[in-house]
Each structure stands twice: as structure tokens, then as C-alpha cells.
Design a protein around this motif. Sequence first.
Motif, short mmCIF file in Angstrom:
data_model
loop_
_atom_site.label_atom_id
_atom_site.label_comp_id
_atom_site.label_asym_id
_atom_site.label_seq_id
_atom_site.Cartn_x
_atom_site.Cartn_y
_atom_site.Cartn_z
N ILE A 203 -55.80 -47.11 43.45
CA ILE A 203 -55.24 -45.92 42.80
C ILE A 203 -55.30 -46.08 41.29
O ILE A 203 -54.78 -47.06 40.73
CB ILE A 203 -53.79 -45.69 43.26
CG1 ILE A 203 -53.71 -45.66 44.79
CG2 ILE A 203 -53.23 -44.42 42.65
CD1 ILE A 203 -54.58 -44.60 45.44
N LYS A 204 -55.91 -45.12 40.62
CA LYS A 204 -56.03 -45.15 39.17
C LYS A 204 -54.82 -44.46 38.54
O LYS A 204 -54.51 -43.31 38.85
CB LYS A 204 -57.31 -44.44 38.73
CG LYS A 204 -58.58 -45.15 39.16
CD LYS A 204 -59.81 -44.40 38.68
CE LYS A 204 -61.10 -45.10 39.10
NZ LYS A 204 -62.30 -44.36 38.64
N LEU A 205 -54.15 -45.21 37.65
CA LEU A 205 -52.99 -44.68 36.94
C LEU A 205 -53.04 -45.09 35.48
O LEU A 205 -53.82 -45.95 35.09
CB LEU A 205 -51.69 -45.19 37.57
CG LEU A 205 -51.35 -44.72 38.99
CD1 LEU A 205 -50.09 -45.41 39.48
CD2 LEU A 205 -51.19 -43.20 39.03
N VAL A 248 -42.80 -45.72 37.31
CA VAL A 248 -44.01 -45.11 37.87
C VAL A 248 -44.64 -46.04 38.90
O VAL A 248 -45.08 -45.61 39.97
CB VAL A 248 -45.01 -44.78 36.75
CG1 VAL A 248 -46.36 -44.33 37.32
CG2 VAL A 248 -44.44 -43.69 35.83
N GLY A 249 -44.69 -47.34 38.60
CA GLY A 249 -45.27 -48.29 39.54
C GLY A 249 -44.50 -48.36 40.84
O GLY A 249 -45.08 -48.39 41.93
N ILE A 265 -53.03 -50.80 42.47
CA ILE A 265 -53.03 -49.95 41.27
C ILE A 265 -53.93 -50.56 40.21
O ILE A 265 -53.83 -51.75 39.91
CB ILE A 265 -51.61 -49.79 40.72
CG1 ILE A 265 -50.71 -49.09 41.75
CG2 ILE A 265 -51.62 -48.99 39.42
CD1 ILE A 265 -49.24 -49.07 41.37
N THR A 266 -54.83 -49.74 39.67
CA THR A 266 -55.66 -50.18 38.54
C THR A 266 -55.39 -49.27 37.35
O THR A 266 -55.10 -48.07 37.51
CB THR A 266 -57.15 -50.11 38.90
OG1 THR A 266 -57.52 -48.76 39.21
CG2 THR A 266 -57.46 -51.01 40.09
N THR A 267 -55.49 -49.84 36.17
CA THR A 267 -55.22 -49.08 34.95
C THR A 267 -56.48 -48.35 34.48
O THR A 267 -57.53 -48.96 34.31
CB THR A 267 -54.73 -50.00 33.82
OG1 THR A 267 -53.54 -50.66 34.25
CG2 THR A 267 -54.43 -49.21 32.56
N ASP A 268 -56.35 -47.04 34.31
CA ASP A 268 -57.41 -46.21 33.76
C ASP A 268 -57.05 -45.93 32.30
O ASP A 268 -56.06 -45.24 32.02
CB ASP A 268 -57.52 -44.91 34.56
CG ASP A 268 -58.63 -44.00 34.07
OD1 ASP A 268 -59.21 -44.28 32.99
OD2 ASP A 268 -58.90 -42.99 34.74
N GLU A 269 -57.82 -46.48 31.37
CA GLU A 269 -57.49 -46.37 29.95
C GLU A 269 -57.37 -44.91 29.50
O GLU A 269 -56.59 -44.59 28.60
CB GLU A 269 -58.55 -47.10 29.11
CG GLU A 269 -58.63 -48.60 29.35
CD GLU A 269 -57.39 -49.34 28.89
OE1 GLU A 269 -56.75 -48.89 27.91
OE2 GLU A 269 -57.03 -50.36 29.53
N ASP A 270 -58.15 -44.02 30.10
CA ASP A 270 -58.12 -42.61 29.71
C ASP A 270 -56.78 -41.96 30.01
O ASP A 270 -56.43 -40.93 29.43
CB ASP A 270 -59.23 -41.83 30.43
CG ASP A 270 -60.61 -42.19 29.94
OD1 ASP A 270 -60.72 -42.71 28.80
OD2 ASP A 270 -61.59 -41.95 30.66
#
Length: 332
Positions: A203-205, A248-249, A265-270
Motif C-alpha cells: 500500500i502506497k502512502l 495514519v499507520g 506500507i511503502t512511502t510514496d514521496e509524491d
Amino acid sequence: MGKILVTGADGFIGSHLVEMLVRQGYEVRAFVQYNSFNSWGWLDHCAADVKGKFDIFAGDIRDPHGVRTSMQGCDIVLHLAALIAIPYSYHSPDTYVDTNVKGTLNVVQAARELGVTRLVHTSTSEVYGTARFVPITESHPLQGQSPYSASKIAADQMAYSFYASFGLPVVIARPFNTYGPRQSARAVIPTIIAQIASGKREIKLGAVSPTRDFNFVLDTAAGFIAAMKSDRGLGEVVNFGSNFEISVGETAQLIAEVMGTEIEITTDEDRLRPANSEVERLWADNAKARELFGWAPAYGGQEGFKRGLAETAQWFLDPVNLSRYKADIYNI
């Protein structure tokens, strides 16, 4: 009580509010944004028991003439129309001033001229910025950490100024993070649910450490109606929140639990806000809403939150509903 005008009725909260009002026997006029498709937003998909039982006015909240026309014959106004996406406000802030500030001016000016008996104006918890103390009461300082929140601070003050200057019967409702069926994919809970419902397990967050006070949409709608029906609260700001804080996590993991799966969960810089713009902590004190309006969340606490998440996930899992979302991209 006469006819009620709901601005922003085609949106997430507005459509639920229209349905709730109709079911309670009120006469409703729904102000929706004009478009060439003649779409009424979520009201095109309203419940069968509500369909055809409200008036539609298609217009633009930025146009004072249309706003005044829509309000004629209405005794009460519930003003929800606004631009609310924070990332979009970073590159199109002028639009937020036109819609949120000038739009609110149009509403309060028309309400004053037409002698509206009560106006509930919609604020947002984002006006508080990162909490300086918790739980956040209505006396908390205001911090415009995004163009969106700055425009809402201005809109709130515009509404209040018409109470102070002209005696306009205004209540400023300040919902915390509302969630539920029909919410835009730009919000975090639909982002998580839609990705899981689409089969994704990675999941991108954006940032996962900020905390929020999530309020189920039916509780928020009930708050508007409580503020509308009461003879108290004029000139007041009133929080509508669950008085339950969660990161949020942790929310993402709770959604995965409710949906019976495991996620990474993976971090999406955008998806990250600029550092000074991120609101790190929100947690509502809702005592004033209880005292003035007798309102309390039906979906409060962790168990209430899980129940609300389950109802939201069930709605998204309907293929017809999920097909309306672009779960594979970042929606701003």
C-alpha cells in the motif's frame, strides 16, 4: 421549519446530509455544481427511498446571482460547498480563495438579504494546524499550514463577521476528519481501502506518523442537523469529532484487519506534504457539541471506528462503487 438549502450537496458529506434530511421529513433544495454533463455528483446515485424527493439547483458557488437565486424560499442554509483537497491547493491556491472565501461571502450576503433564519457554515479541523495542546478545543490557535486551510480560516472569519456585524444567525460547524462511503480517493482512508479492494497488498502512502480524529460521515451529518435544529450556538465555533486519536499507520493496519488481509506500507514521496505544511496531530474535544446541541458520535472510540471502517470497506468492495475510483494512481 421551511425549506433547507444544502450547498455542496453533490459531494461526499453533502449527499449523505441530503439523504438524512429527506428521511427525517425535511424539504430540501440541493445546490450542485453546474456542469455540461448535468451530473448531480453523488446524488445521481442516492438511495432509492430518497430519489426524487428533493429539489436540485445547478449553479456555481462563486456566482453571487446564482447563489441568491438558489436561496430564495429557503429558511435555513447548510453551507458545505468548498474545495478541500490539500495537495491541489499547493498549485492552484487562487481557486481556493475564489471558491472557499468568495463563495462563502456570496452565501452569507444572500442569507442576510433574504432573511435566512439559520446558517450553518462548514469549517475544518485543518484550520488548527498541528495541535499545540490536546484534545483540541475551539479556543485552540488557528494555523494556516496549507493554502486550503488558510482559505478556510478566511471563510470562517467571513461567516463570523456577518454574525458580528449584521446579526446573521450563523453557526460555524468544525468537523474533524470525516470518512465513509463515497469519500474522494484523495483522502487517506479511501486510498487504503481502494488499494486493498483492488488486490494490492503493498500500500502506497505518504506520512504514516500523523494522527487524526476520524469522524464517520453519518455522525458528521447528524452534527449538521443538530446544529440546525438548536436555538443555541449562534456566533459560535463547534467541533464535531470522535474524541479518539489514531495515527495514519495504525489506521492502515486496522483497515487491513477489518478487510481480513495483511499489508505492507511503502512511502510514496509524491504523497508527502511539505514538512512545514504537514499537520502532525489532530484530536478533537467534542464537549461543546454535546453541551450546545446534545450531539455525540454513534461511531466513537476504537470499536466505533472499526465499525465505521467495516461499513466503508463493504461499500468500496461493491464492484460498481469501486469502478468509480482510480485506485492505481495518486489522486490529488
